[in-house]
Scaffold this motif. Sequence first.
Motif, short mmCIF file in Angstrom:
data_model
loop_
_atom_site.label_atom_id
_atom_site.label_comp_id
_atom_site.label_asym_id
_atom_site.label_seq_id
_atom_site.Cartn_x
_atom_site.Cartn_y
_atom_site.Cartn_z
N ASN A 136 0.82 -1.21 0.00
CA ASN A 136 0.00 0.00 0.00
C ASN A 136 0.86 1.26 0.00
OD1 ASN A 136 -2.21 -1.63 0.16
ND2 ASN A 136 -2.74 -1.14 2.27
N VAL A 171 1.91 5.04 0.73
CA VAL A 171 1.61 5.96 1.83
C VAL A 171 1.00 7.22 1.23
CG1 VAL A 171 2.55 7.34 3.70
CG2 VAL A 171 3.47 5.04 3.25
N GLU A 216 -6.61 6.36 3.25
CA GLU A 216 -6.38 4.94 3.50
C GLU A 216 -6.64 4.15 2.23
OE1 GLU A 216 -9.02 3.85 6.63
OE2 GLU A 216 -8.02 5.09 8.16
N LEU A 230 -7.95 1.13 0.18
CA LEU A 230 -8.99 0.13 0.35
C LEU A 230 -8.65 -1.17 -0.38
CD1 LEU A 230 -12.14 2.39 -0.21
CD2 LEU A 230 -11.23 1.58 1.98
N LEU A 253 -8.94 4.25 -2.73
CA LEU A 253 -8.62 4.78 -1.40
C LEU A 253 -9.77 5.63 -0.89
CD1 LEU A 253 -7.77 7.97 -2.01
CD2 LEU A 253 -5.65 6.91 -2.74
N THR A 254 -9.73 5.93 0.39
CA THR A 254 -10.77 6.74 0.99
C THR A 254 -10.14 7.71 1.98
OG1 THR A 254 -12.90 6.68 2.17
CG2 THR A 254 -11.20 5.15 2.92
N HIS A 255 -10.84 8.79 2.25
CA HIS A 255 -10.40 9.77 3.24
C HIS A 255 -11.31 9.61 4.46
CE1 HIS A 255 -9.29 11.38 -0.75
NE2 HIS A 255 -8.16 11.70 -0.13
N PRO A 256 -10.76 9.23 5.59
CA PRO A 256 -11.59 8.98 6.78
C PRO A 256 -12.55 10.13 7.06
CG PRO A 256 -9.33 8.31 7.18
CD PRO A 256 -9.34 9.00 5.84
N ASP A 263 -3.04 13.04 -4.01
CA ASP A 263 -3.15 11.60 -3.79
C ASP A 263 -2.62 10.82 -4.99
OD1 ASP A 263 -4.38 12.21 -1.40
OD2 ASP A 263 -6.40 11.69 -2.08
#
Length: 545
Positions: A34, A36, A41, A43, A77-80, A169
């Motif tokens: 993954n 950085v 994060e 997925l 990916l996702t942003h919390p 990103d």
Amino acid sequence: MFLPFLLLQLCATVAAATNDNPKTVPCEASSFTNPVVPGAEVLSIKAEERRNFDIPAVPGLLEPVSDLNFCDVQIYLTHPGANDKVLVETWLPLTRGLWNDRFQATGGGGWATGMLDLSLGPAVAAGYAASSTDGGHSVDYFSADWTLNEDKSVNWDLLQNFGTRSLADMIHVGKSLTEQYYRQKPRYSYWNGCSQGGRQGYAIAQRYPDMLDGVLAAAPALRFPALTMSFLWPNLVMKETGTVVSNCEFNWFAAKALEECDIMDGAKDGVIGNPETCTFDPRSLVGQKLECSGIEIEVTEAVADVVRKVHEGPTTPYGSKVFPSLTYGTSLSTFVNATTNPDGTRTLNDPGLDVFARTILLRKSDKYNVTKLTTTEFWSLWAQTDEEYGWIMDGDNPELSAFRDAGAKLLSWHGTIDDIIPHKTTNKYRQRVERELGGAKAVDEFYRLFLAPGVKHCGFGDGAVPKDPLETLRDWVEKGEAPDTLAAETRNEAGELVTRNLCRYPRTPKYLGTGDVNKASSWGCVGTDEEEEVSKPGKTFRDEL
């Protein structure tokens, strides 16, 4: 025995140097860890080897790309807290021998954060490892429906992705995957985009100044929300004056402007070399006649006044200009949808360009009709646009000192008859940067702008289009060869090749008086490199306009 031993050792050393990291890791998800990505994060990771991959031509936008061999890595990916799911797609030339040691981040267009295959294909064909992103929403160039939640509230997280976040990103992900796949970092990293992609390139330089070595940003939508509101200006002028001017009439005025100002650069070549010197006044044509839809029409003062006001650009009732105008000679067919009826009357139709106002500002209100928009309503929406959305979607901050100090380079070009984004927006931005950072010569060290006479939005038109500006940017970044001109070409109506060397701003083209007007060697650049007087600090772009 001693000499053969030395030769064997030398051969081994040379072989090791020339075959440094000759292989790649397998093109499968398990080969990658993954990346950085600050604030995000990962997925999932999916990797698939693609061979003999073809991308068909898109007329006027993309030449066909064929027989591509690459590793296609898709990361979600996702942003919390954002409840988003963002795709970052990276194409890696399949073998080490196909890779040019460089990474390219690619931009979007319209309301699409990224163009995916349409931008990745040409990049990989040129040897780059390249990335694109969907920003977490549909890839639709003409719809902004994704900006609203089901309850019609604004999805600020997706707007942030679109504005800047997903751009960073994408670069984090793309550079990491490139390093993992080839087992070495890319030697240089670049941005490549036009229009929305141009705005994104400027935003990267402003907000993430140390992520890339070079940024190629063409025809940038620097003030994107305000730009979309400016699309409504022609309709407002015609409604408020009560005089509708058809597309046919606007095109006639554009042709007349070209006829008057074409020769000002020294040659009749179907292109206005420097629109700033064109003093065309539509009111000088009052009384002349033209034909539209088989009907003879006489130019009235009212019609000429509408044309003049439209070309002035959005102007408040108090006379303040708030956005640059389209130059005379530029087609207005993109913004105007008015037809001439058999009885000689004109009908003003909805041009369908009010995506921002209709979708975001008014939340898809059924009561909204652009053809009935009043002056008060227009300026109310304009104020709302700047106040609520400029901060998240604009790319016009002139503070580029961090980008300069990082040693990066920004190369930009803009067509002078761009029929969507007035080239003056880029001119004005460049002037602001000069005031912020020590004048024209100082800014030229890291940021250069080239205007393309007679070129429309990201291409087209009768003017010569930059041939390979990314290669020019690479020479600047990697060899220190700062460009004074930008090679460009097109073909005229007879199919003949037309070449030009576009001039470094603020210089403009001038025919030398001898030689074939179709050849770049017959043209030079005129103007001064002397720095203009630095304006007093605190003057803003909006004040200046």
